[in-house]
Design an enzyme around this catalytic site. Sequence first.
Site, PDB file in Angstrom:
ATOM      1  N   GLY A  23       0.797  -1.245   0.000  1.00  0.00           N
ATOM      2  CA  GLY A  23       0.000   0.000   0.000  1.00  0.00           C
ATOM      3  C   GLY A  23       0.821   1.282   0.000  1.00  0.00           C
ATOM      4  N   ARG A  47       7.646  -4.267   2.422  1.00  0.00           N
ATOM      5  CA  ARG A  47       9.000  -4.455   2.958  1.00  0.00           C
ATOM      6  C   ARG A  47       9.694  -3.140   3.288  1.00  0.00           C
ATOM      7  NH1 ARG A  47      10.984  -7.514  -2.240  1.00  0.00           N
ATOM      8  NH2 ARG A  47       9.840  -5.703  -2.986  1.00  0.00           N
ATOM      9  N   ASP A  73       7.105  -8.507   5.109  1.00  0.00           N
ATOM     10  CA  ASP A  73       7.370  -9.256   3.887  1.00  0.00           C
ATOM     11  C   ASP A  73       6.303 -10.350   3.830  1.00  0.00           C
ATOM     12  OD1 ASP A  73       8.275 -11.052   1.932  1.00  0.00           O
ATOM     13  OD2 ASP A  73      10.364 -10.517   2.279  1.00  0.00           O
ATOM     14  N   PHE A 105       8.710  -9.085 -13.507  1.00  0.00           N
ATOM     15  CA  PHE A 105       9.664  -8.524 -14.458  1.00  0.00           C
ATOM     16  C   PHE A 105       9.474  -9.229 -15.781  1.00  0.00           C
ATOM     17  CE2 PHE A 105      12.081 -11.166 -11.343  1.00  0.00           C
ATOM     18  CZ  PHE A 105      12.146 -12.335 -12.085  1.00  0.00           C
ATOM     19  N   TYR A 155      -3.971 -11.916 -17.726  1.00  0.00           N
ATOM     20  CA  TYR A 155      -3.244 -13.127 -18.149  1.00  0.00           C
ATOM     21  C   TYR A 155      -3.267 -14.208 -17.070  1.00  0.00           C
ATOM     22  CZ  TYR A 155       1.008 -10.832 -16.115  1.00  0.00           C
ATOM     23  OH  TYR A 155       1.921 -10.218 -15.306  1.00  0.00           O
TER      24      TYR A 155
HETATM   25  C1  HXC Z   1      15.479 -11.660 -14.626  1.00  0.00           C
HETATM   26  C2  HXC Z   1      15.645 -11.200 -12.362  1.00  0.00           C
HETATM   27  C3  HXC Z   1      15.181  -9.867 -12.580  1.00  0.00           C
HETATM   28  C4  HXC Z   1      14.889  -9.481 -13.927  1.00  0.00           C
HETATM   29  C5  HXC Z   1      15.562 -10.117 -10.466  1.00  0.00           C
HETATM   30  N1  HXC Z   1      15.853 -11.298 -11.040  1.00  0.00           N
HETATM   31  N2  HXC Z   1      15.149  -9.233 -11.377  1.00  0.00           N
HETATM   32  N3  HXC Z   1      15.780 -12.086 -13.359  1.00  0.00           N
HETATM   33  N4  HXC Z   1      15.042 -10.411 -14.899  1.00  0.00           N
HETATM   34  N5  HXC Z   1      14.459  -8.245 -14.227  1.00  0.00           N
HETATM   35  C6  HXC Z   1      16.361 -12.499 -10.386  1.00  0.00           C
HETATM   36  C7  HXC Z   1      17.642 -12.233  -9.622  1.00  0.00           C
HETATM   37  O1  HXC Z   1      18.785 -12.286 -10.480  1.00  0.00           O
HETATM   38  C8  HXC Z   1      17.638 -13.374  -8.590  1.00  0.00           C
HETATM   39  O2  HXC Z   1      18.032 -14.596  -9.152  1.00  0.00           O
HETATM   40  C9  HXC Z   1      16.155 -13.519  -8.275  1.00  0.00           C
HETATM   41  O3  HXC Z   1      15.435 -12.939  -9.370  1.00  0.00           O
HETATM   42  C10 HXC Z   1      15.776 -12.797  -6.990  1.00  0.00           C
HETATM   43  O4  HXC Z   1      16.180 -11.444  -7.125  1.00  0.00           O
HETATM   44  P1  HXC Z   1      16.191 -10.440  -5.885  1.00  0.00           P
HETATM   45  O5  HXC Z   1      16.532  -9.082  -6.391  1.00  0.00           O
HETATM   46  O6  HXC Z   1      17.004 -11.020  -4.771  1.00  0.00           O
HETATM   47  O7  HXC Z   1      14.647 -10.547  -5.424  1.00  0.00           O
HETATM   48  P2  HXC Z   1      13.829  -9.684  -4.401  1.00  0.00           P
HETATM   49  O8  HXC Z   1      14.737  -8.713  -3.665  1.00  0.00           O
HETATM   50  O9  HXC Z   1      13.000 -10.613  -3.647  1.00  0.00           O
HETATM   51  O10 HXC Z   1      12.922  -8.746  -5.362  1.00  0.00           O
HETATM   52  C11 HXC Z   1      11.823  -9.267  -6.042  1.00  0.00           C
HETATM   53  C12 HXC Z   1      11.689  -8.702  -7.462  1.00  0.00           C
HETATM   54  C13 HXC Z   1      11.747  -7.158  -7.492  1.00  0.00           C
HETATM   55  C14 HXC Z   1      10.375  -9.250  -8.017  1.00  0.00           C
HETATM   56  C15 HXC Z   1      12.857  -9.247  -8.293  1.00  0.00           C
HETATM   57  O11 HXC Z   1      11.579  -6.681  -8.827  1.00  0.00           O
HETATM   58  C16 HXC Z   1      10.701  -6.517  -6.601  1.00  0.00           C
HETATM   59  O12 HXC Z   1      10.960  -6.309  -5.394  1.00  0.00           O
HETATM   60  N6  HXC Z   1       9.515  -6.189  -7.140  1.00  0.00           N
HETATM   61  C17 HXC Z   1       8.403  -5.624  -6.356  1.00  0.00           C
HETATM   62  C18 HXC Z   1       7.566  -4.663  -7.113  1.00  0.00           C
HETATM   63  C19 HXC Z   1       7.128  -5.071  -8.482  1.00  0.00           C
HETATM   64  O13 HXC Z   1       7.697  -5.987  -9.104  1.00  0.00           O
HETATM   65  N7  HXC Z   1       6.123  -4.357  -9.007  1.00  0.00           N
HETATM   66  C20 HXC Z   1       5.603  -4.584 -10.339  1.00  0.00           C
HETATM   67  C21 HXC Z   1       4.301  -5.270 -10.282  1.00  0.00           C
HETATM   68  S1  HXC Z   1       3.569  -5.024 -11.842  1.00  0.00           S
HETATM   69  P3  HXC Z   1      19.544 -15.193  -8.972  1.00  0.00           P
HETATM   70  O14 HXC Z   1      19.508 -16.485  -9.696  1.00  0.00           O
HETATM   71  O15 HXC Z   1      20.465 -14.168  -9.608  1.00  0.00           O
HETATM   72  O16 HXC Z   1      19.755 -15.324  -7.493  1.00  0.00           O
HETATM   73  C22 HXC Z   1       2.549  -6.251 -12.245  1.00  0.00           C
HETATM   74  C23 HXC Z   1       1.707  -5.903 -13.445  1.00  0.00           C
HETATM   75  C24 HXC Z   1       1.119  -7.079 -14.126  1.00  0.00           C
HETATM   76  O17 HXC Z   1       2.512  -7.268 -11.637  1.00  0.00           O
HETATM   77  C25 HXC Z   1       0.304  -6.806 -15.383  1.00  0.00           C
HETATM   78  C26 HXC Z   1       0.588  -5.636 -16.227  1.00  0.00           C
HETATM   79  C27 HXC Z   1      -0.396  -5.389 -17.324  1.00  0.00           C
HETATM   80  P1  NAP Z   2       4.013  -1.472  -7.418  1.00  0.00           P
HETATM   81  O1  NAP Z   2       3.839  -0.034  -7.110  1.00  0.00           O
HETATM   82  O2  NAP Z   2       5.377  -1.977  -7.703  1.00  0.00           O
HETATM   83  O3  NAP Z   2       3.354  -2.296  -6.233  1.00  0.00           O
HETATM   84  C1  NAP Z   2       3.832  -3.510  -5.747  1.00  0.00           C
HETATM   85  C2  NAP Z   2       3.912  -3.417  -4.240  1.00  0.00           C
HETATM   86  O4  NAP Z   2       4.176  -4.718  -3.718  1.00  0.00           O
HETATM   87  C3  NAP Z   2       5.020  -2.492  -3.745  1.00  0.00           C
HETATM   88  O5  NAP Z   2       4.473  -1.515  -2.892  1.00  0.00           O
HETATM   89  C4  NAP Z   2       5.965  -3.412  -2.961  1.00  0.00           C
HETATM   90  O6  NAP Z   2       6.456  -2.766  -1.786  1.00  0.00           O
HETATM   91  C5  NAP Z   2       5.015  -4.565  -2.604  1.00  0.00           C
HETATM   92  N1  NAP Z   2       5.749  -5.812  -2.386  1.00  0.00           N
HETATM   93  C6  NAP Z   2       6.564  -6.455  -3.252  1.00  0.00           C
HETATM   94  N2  NAP Z   2       7.102  -7.540  -2.681  1.00  0.00           N
HETATM   95  C7  NAP Z   2       6.596  -7.604  -1.418  1.00  0.00           C
HETATM   96  C8  NAP Z   2       6.761  -8.489  -0.328  1.00  0.00           C
HETATM   97  N3  NAP Z   2       7.560  -9.557  -0.416  1.00  0.00           N
HETATM   98  N4  NAP Z   2       6.094  -8.244   0.822  1.00  0.00           N
HETATM   99  C9  NAP Z   2       5.276  -7.160   0.927  1.00  0.00           C
HETATM  100  N5  NAP Z   2       5.073  -6.291  -0.068  1.00  0.00           N
HETATM  101  C10 NAP Z   2       5.732  -6.502  -1.235  1.00  0.00           C
HETATM  102  O7  NAP Z   2       3.139  -1.877  -8.702  1.00  0.00           O
HETATM  103  P2  NAP Z   2       1.586  -1.658  -9.047  1.00  0.00           P
HETATM  104  O8  NAP Z   2       1.526  -1.459 -10.512  1.00  0.00           O
HETATM  105  O9  NAP Z   2       0.963  -0.659  -8.158  1.00  0.00           O
HETATM  106  O10 NAP Z   2       0.984  -3.101  -8.750  1.00  0.00           O
HETATM  107  C11 NAP Z   2      -0.026  -3.299  -7.774  1.00  0.00           C
HETATM  108  C12 NAP Z   2      -0.810  -4.553  -8.104  1.00  0.00           C
HETATM  109  O11 NAP Z   2      -1.508  -4.385  -9.329  1.00  0.00           O
HETATM  110  C13 NAP Z   2       0.029  -5.812  -8.268  1.00  0.00           C
HETATM  111  O12 NAP Z   2      -0.664  -6.921  -7.757  1.00  0.00           O
HETATM  112  C14 NAP Z   2       0.146  -5.938  -9.767  1.00  0.00           C
HETATM  113  O13 NAP Z   2       0.401  -7.258 -10.187  1.00  0.00           O
HETATM  114  C15 NAP Z   2      -1.234  -5.475 -10.162  1.00  0.00           C
HETATM  115  N6  NAP Z   2      -1.376  -5.051 -11.554  1.00  0.00           N
HETATM  116  C16 NAP Z   2      -0.837  -3.871 -11.950  1.00  0.00           C
HETATM  117  C17 NAP Z   2      -1.029  -3.464 -13.248  1.00  0.00           C
HETATM  118  C18 NAP Z   2      -0.487  -2.146 -13.747  1.00  0.00           C
HETATM  119  O14 NAP Z   2      -0.603  -1.879 -14.934  1.00  0.00           O
HETATM  120  N7  NAP Z   2       0.065  -1.310 -12.901  1.00  0.00           N
HETATM  121  C19 NAP Z   2      -1.753  -4.271 -14.148  1.00  0.00           C
HETATM  122  C20 NAP Z   2      -2.270  -5.486 -13.695  1.00  0.00           C
HETATM  123  C21 NAP Z   2      -2.094  -5.855 -12.384  1.00  0.00           C
HETATM  124  P3  NAP Z   2       7.906  -3.056  -1.124  1.00  0.00           P
HETATM  125  O15 NAP Z   2       8.888  -2.992  -2.228  1.00  0.00           O
HETATM  126  O16 NAP Z   2       8.013  -1.989  -0.078  1.00  0.00           O
HETATM  127  O17 NAP Z   2       7.803  -4.420  -0.507  1.00  0.00           O
END
Ligand code: HXC
Ligand code: NAP
Length: 293
Positions: A23, A47, A73, A105, A155
């Site tokens: 949030g 986190r 987390d 990603f 998806y």
């Molecule tokens: C390939 C990757 C990568 C990338 C990380 N990894 N990023 N591999 N491409 N871009 C790999 C790392 O090399 C590592 O593997 C493993 O993943 C874990 O990486 P960490 O950095 O240690 O992970 P962590 O700190 O837990 O972070 C998780 C994360 C990060 C998912 C990688 O991006 C994150 O914190 N994201 C949170 C927010 C987020 O993603 N928001 C977007 C949501 S949008 P190895 O083998 O090297 O150890 C969404 C929209 C959907 O969902 C629909 C849209 C229309």
């Molecule tokens: P975002 O801002 O990156 O939101 C993701 C949030 O998840 C961050 O606040 C992050 O906070 C939290 N998070 C990640 N790992 C976590 C963990 N291990 N524990 C607790 N919190 C964690 O992206 P967003 O676009 O707003 O996405 C929100 C939701 O919408 C997601 O479910 C996404 O799949 C969905 N969605 C988004 C889109 C779009 O177009 N934006 C489309 C379809 C679906 P910390 O890093 O502080 O943990």
Amino acid sequence: MKYTEGMLQPGAMKDKTIIITGGGTGLGRSIGKYILQLGGNIVIASRKEDVLNKTASELTRETGGQILAVGCDVRHYEEIENVIRQTEERFGAVHGVLNNAAGNFISPTERLSHRAFDAVVDIVLKGTYYFSLAAGKNWIAKKQPGVFLNIVTTYAWTGSGYVVPSACGKAGVLALTRSLAVEWARYNIRTNAIAPGPFPTQGAWSRLLPGELAEKFNPANRIPLKRVGHHQEIANLAAYLLSDYSAFVNGEVITIDGGEWLRNGGEFSHLETIPSEMWDRLEKMRSQQTAKG
Ligand code: HXC
Ligand code: NAP
């Protein structure tokens, strides 16, 4: 009346306390802000505590609402139990949980390590079922009603290349949504989901359209309405599904994507690129053929 404006009646969330995972940023932040504007309390959990605290002070200033920030987390069950405990200490009870936290990603699957797969699935699926289990058990033990709202994507049912861990995780969350909606209805716990199309957020855009991809690929071009979503549109839908106005909605997944996924599944949808002069020529050809018999 505009889609960029709030939709529900003032006070629609009064006396409700909603936990929002993730949030502090993006869509979770926008939905949280609207719940505060509607008189509810929110608890934001993720986190990065510095991000949560900054968002909490900004939203308090902007809305005057009650907000608690708790580091968590969602991959760690005991941290989730701590969020629930702290929420009850501060606000008395939890009324709803928005499972919004996600990781994602873009990558060809064969380039991923198994740890990369785990990183996404553990946040999306394990995080959601951990939170659902902890909050559900607590509501059932206390004989309290509750509402879950899970954020998936379209998806979740079509699948998608290049985001395979996310697709697997979201498909699991959709199955969880429909399963718990039926099983826990007897406890007056409702479970629904929203499947958004593209809504610009820093978190999603930086990971799904990195570098040159942002120039090559405009998400609006895939959408029949030719635009991306506005945060207030999803906030309106989420607030409705978390409020008592949706008391008879259970087990539903509501798509909010401007027609995107249907358009891209439709066999002939791409014919939108054909100019009307070509349709004129085709029509003329058809009438000539009909005239010839
Ligand atoms: C390939 C990757 C990568 C990338 C990380 N990894 N990023 N591999 N491409 N871009 C790999 C790392 O090399 C590592 O593997 C493993 O993943 C874990 O990486 P960490 O950095 O240690 O992970 P962590 O700190 O837990 O972070 C998780 C994360 C990060 C998912 C990688 O991006 C994150 O914190 N994201 C949170 C927010 C987020 O993603 N928001 C977007 C949501 S949008 P190895 O083998 O090297 O150890 C969404 C929209 C959907 O969902 C629909 C849209 C229309
Ligand atoms: P975002 O801002 O990156 O939101 C993701 C949030 O998840 C961050 O606040 C992050 O906070 C939290 N998070 C990640 N790992 C976590 C963990 N291990 N524990 C607790 N919190 C964690 O992206 P967003 O676009 O707003 O996405 C929100 C939701 O919408 C997601 O479910 C996404 O799949 C969905 N969605 C988004 C889109 C779009 O177009 N934006 C489309 C379809 C679906 P910390 O890093 O502080 O943990």
